[in-house]
Motif scaffolding. Sequence first.
Motif, PDB file in Angstrom:
ATOM      1  N   GLU A  77       2.830   3.423   3.762  1.00 29.28           N
ATOM      2  CA  GLU A  77       1.810   4.331   4.299  1.00 29.28           C
ATOM      3  C   GLU A  77       2.215   5.788   4.130  1.00 29.28           C
ATOM      4  N   ARG A  78       3.494   6.070   4.151  1.00 29.48           N
ATOM      5  CA  ARG A  78       3.994   7.431   3.929  1.00 29.48           C
ATOM      6  C   ARG A  78       3.895   7.815   2.447  1.00 29.48           C
ATOM      7  N   GLU A  79       4.236   6.883   1.561  1.00 32.16           N
ATOM      8  CA  GLU A  79       4.281   7.161   0.121  1.00 32.16           C
ATOM      9  C   GLU A  79       2.904   7.034  -0.550  1.00 32.16           C
ATOM     10  N   VAL A  80       2.054   6.151  -0.075  1.00 36.44           N
ATOM     11  CA  VAL A  80       0.721   5.855  -0.601  1.00 36.44           C
ATOM     12  C   VAL A  80       0.726   5.705  -2.138  1.00 36.44           C
ATOM     13  N   PRO A  81       1.329   4.634  -2.629  1.00 37.58           N
ATOM     14  CA  PRO A  81       1.332   4.408  -4.084  1.00 37.58           C
ATOM     15  C   PRO A  81      -0.054   3.981  -4.576  1.00 37.58           C
ATOM     16  N   ASN A  82      -0.293   4.136  -5.859  1.00 33.24           N
ATOM     17  CA  ASN A  82      -1.540   3.630  -6.453  1.00 33.24           C
ATOM     18  C   ASN A  82      -1.517   2.110  -6.503  1.00 33.24           C
ATOM     19  N   VAL A  83      -0.333   1.572  -6.805  1.00 34.39           N
ATOM     20  CA  VAL A  83      -0.146   0.124  -6.938  1.00 34.39           C
ATOM     21  C   VAL A  83       1.099  -0.269  -6.150  1.00 34.39           C
ATOM     22  N   LEU A  84       1.011  -1.379  -5.444  1.00 34.28           N
ATOM     23  CA  LEU A  84       2.155  -1.933  -4.729  1.00 34.28           C
ATOM     24  C   LEU A  84       2.406  -3.335  -5.275  1.00 34.28           C
ATOM     25  N   VAL A  85       3.551  -3.510  -5.916  1.00 36.99           N
ATOM     26  CA  VAL A  85       3.949  -4.828  -6.412  1.00 36.99           C
ATOM     27  C   VAL A  85       4.962  -5.378  -5.415  1.00 36.99           C
ATOM     28  N   GLU A  86       4.651  -6.528  -4.845  1.00 34.78           N
ATOM     29  CA  GLU A  86       5.569  -7.155  -3.895  1.00 34.78           C
ATOM     30  C   GLU A  86       5.518  -8.664  -4.075  1.00 34.78           C
ATOM     31  N   ASP A  87       6.590  -9.321  -3.614  1.00 41.89           N
ATOM     32  CA  ASP A  87       6.571 -10.780  -3.720  1.00 41.89           C
ATOM     33  C   ASP A  87       5.853 -11.372  -2.516  1.00 41.89           C
ATOM     34  N   ASN A  88       5.575 -12.662  -2.603  1.00 43.22           N
ATOM     35  CA  ASN A  88       4.768 -13.334  -1.591  1.00 43.22           C
ATOM     36  C   ASN A  88       5.533 -13.707  -0.321  1.00 43.22           C
ATOM     37  N   CYS A  89       6.795 -13.335  -0.230  1.00 47.19           N
ATOM     38  CA  CYS A  89       7.618 -13.551   0.975  1.00 47.19           C
ATOM     39  C   CYS A  89       7.604 -15.006   1.436  1.00 47.19           C
ATOM     40  N   LEU A 107      -6.054   2.659   3.964  1.00 44.07           N
ATOM     41  CA  LEU A 107      -5.080   2.742   2.875  1.00 44.07           C
ATOM     42  C   LEU A 107      -5.212   1.579   1.907  1.00 44.07           C
ATOM     43  N   LYS A 108      -5.650   0.440   2.384  1.00 46.43           N
ATOM     44  CA  LYS A 108      -5.856  -0.709   1.498  1.00 46.43           C
ATOM     45  C   LYS A 108      -6.877  -0.383   0.410  1.00 46.43           C
ATOM     46  N   GLN A 109      -7.808   0.502   0.726  1.00 42.05           N
ATOM     47  CA  GLN A 109      -8.812   0.911  -0.252  1.00 42.05           C
ATOM     48  C   GLN A 109      -8.224   1.809  -1.338  1.00 42.05           C
ATOM     49  N   LYS A 110      -7.091   2.438  -1.065  1.00 45.04           N
ATOM     50  CA  LYS A 110      -6.457   3.367  -2.000  1.00 45.04           C
ATOM     51  C   LYS A 110      -5.340   2.722  -2.816  1.00 45.04           C
ATOM     52  N   ILE A 111      -4.826   1.575  -2.340  1.00 48.58           N
ATOM     53  CA  ILE A 111      -3.656   0.951  -2.956  1.00 48.58           C
ATOM     54  C   ILE A 111      -4.024  -0.400  -3.539  1.00 48.58           C
ATOM     55  N   LYS A 112      -3.737  -0.589  -4.809  1.00 49.56           N
ATOM     56  CA  LYS A 112      -3.953  -1.885  -5.464  1.00 49.56           C
ATOM     57  C   LYS A 112      -2.764  -2.781  -5.137  1.00 49.56           C
ATOM     58  N   SER A 113      -3.051  -3.976  -4.637  1.00 49.01           N
ATOM     59  CA  SER A 113      -2.007  -4.935  -4.300  1.00 49.01           C
ATOM     60  C   SER A 113      -1.802  -5.915  -5.455  1.00 49.01           C
ATOM     61  N   VAL A 114      -0.549  -6.074  -5.871  1.00 50.01           N
ATOM     62  CA  VAL A 114      -0.172  -7.056  -6.886  1.00 50.01           C
ATOM     63  C   VAL A 114       0.926  -7.919  -6.279  1.00 50.01           C
ATOM     64  N   VAL A 115       0.657  -9.206  -6.169  1.00 51.09           N
ATOM     65  CA  VAL A 115       1.599 -10.123  -5.542  1.00 51.09           C
ATOM     66  C   VAL A 115       2.198 -11.039  -6.607  1.00 51.09           C
ATOM     67  N   VAL A 116       3.523 -11.118  -6.600  1.00 58.63           N
ATOM     68  CA  VAL A 116       4.227 -12.029  -7.514  1.00 58.63           C
ATOM     69  C   VAL A 116       4.929 -13.093  -6.681  1.00 58.63           C
ATOM     70  N   LYS A 117       5.173 -14.223  -7.292  1.00 59.56           N
ATOM     71  CA  LYS A 117       5.874 -15.306  -6.612  1.00 59.56           C
ATOM     72  C   LYS A 117       7.307 -14.862  -6.326  1.00 59.56           C
ATOM     73  N   GLU A 118       7.787 -15.209  -5.146  1.00 57.42           N
ATOM     74  CA  GLU A 118       9.134 -14.833  -4.735  1.00 57.42           C
ATOM     75  C   GLU A 118      10.161 -15.288  -5.773  1.00 57.42           C
ATOM     76  N   PHE A 119      11.049 -14.399  -6.142  1.00 59.13           N
ATOM     77  CA  PHE A 119      12.130 -14.618  -7.109  1.00 59.13           C
ATOM     78  C   PHE A 119      11.636 -14.871  -8.532  1.00 59.13           C
ATOM     79  N   ALA A 120      10.358 -14.654  -8.807  1.00 57.74           N
ATOM     80  CA  ALA A 120       9.823 -14.896 -10.148  1.00 57.74           C
ATOM     81  C   ALA A 120       9.874 -13.653 -11.031  1.00 57.74           C
ATOM     82  N   GLY A 121      10.074 -12.487 -10.442  1.00 57.99           N
ATOM     83  CA  GLY A 121      10.124 -11.269 -11.239  1.00 57.99           C
ATOM     84  C   GLY A 121       8.747 -10.796 -11.658  1.00 57.99           C
TER      85      GLY A 121
END
Length: 132
Positions: A77-89, A107-121
């Motif tokens: 929320e402080r950084e407000v990236p265009n895209v957030l790539v995170e794993d699925n935890c 903020l969800k409207q401003k940030i594109k969420s990209v989810v990758v499988k945990e440990f998949a890179g």
Amino acid sequence: MAPAGSVHDYSNYIPEGNAVQKLIKWKDQGANIHYLSSRRTKKELDAIRQVLKKYGFPDHQNLIFRQQGEGYKDVVEREVPNVLVEDNCESIGGEAEMTYPNLQSELKQKIKSVVVKEFAGVDDLPDSPSLL
């Protein structure tokens, strides 16, 4: 990144798959890359910085982390990236532990969420950040 041995041996982490090459492609196309670390102490952060530099991660100096009392959502929320790539935890509770689902609605409207499988890179993500 993945631990080469103990998960607490931060200086010996190694990149997953072709992560460095993927991020270099993104950087070459204009992406500004930041790395959000789970580490907080100077010693741990220095070890992560050294690994990013050692393996040639682009923008390796852009390491961000949680300050005292902050959660991951606070940093995003402080950084407000265009895209957030995170794993699925997956191993720690799934979506409830992820960052994006816990962000403020506006903020969800401003940030594109990209989810990758945990440990998949990130190897399976597009070679162009514009396709995310």
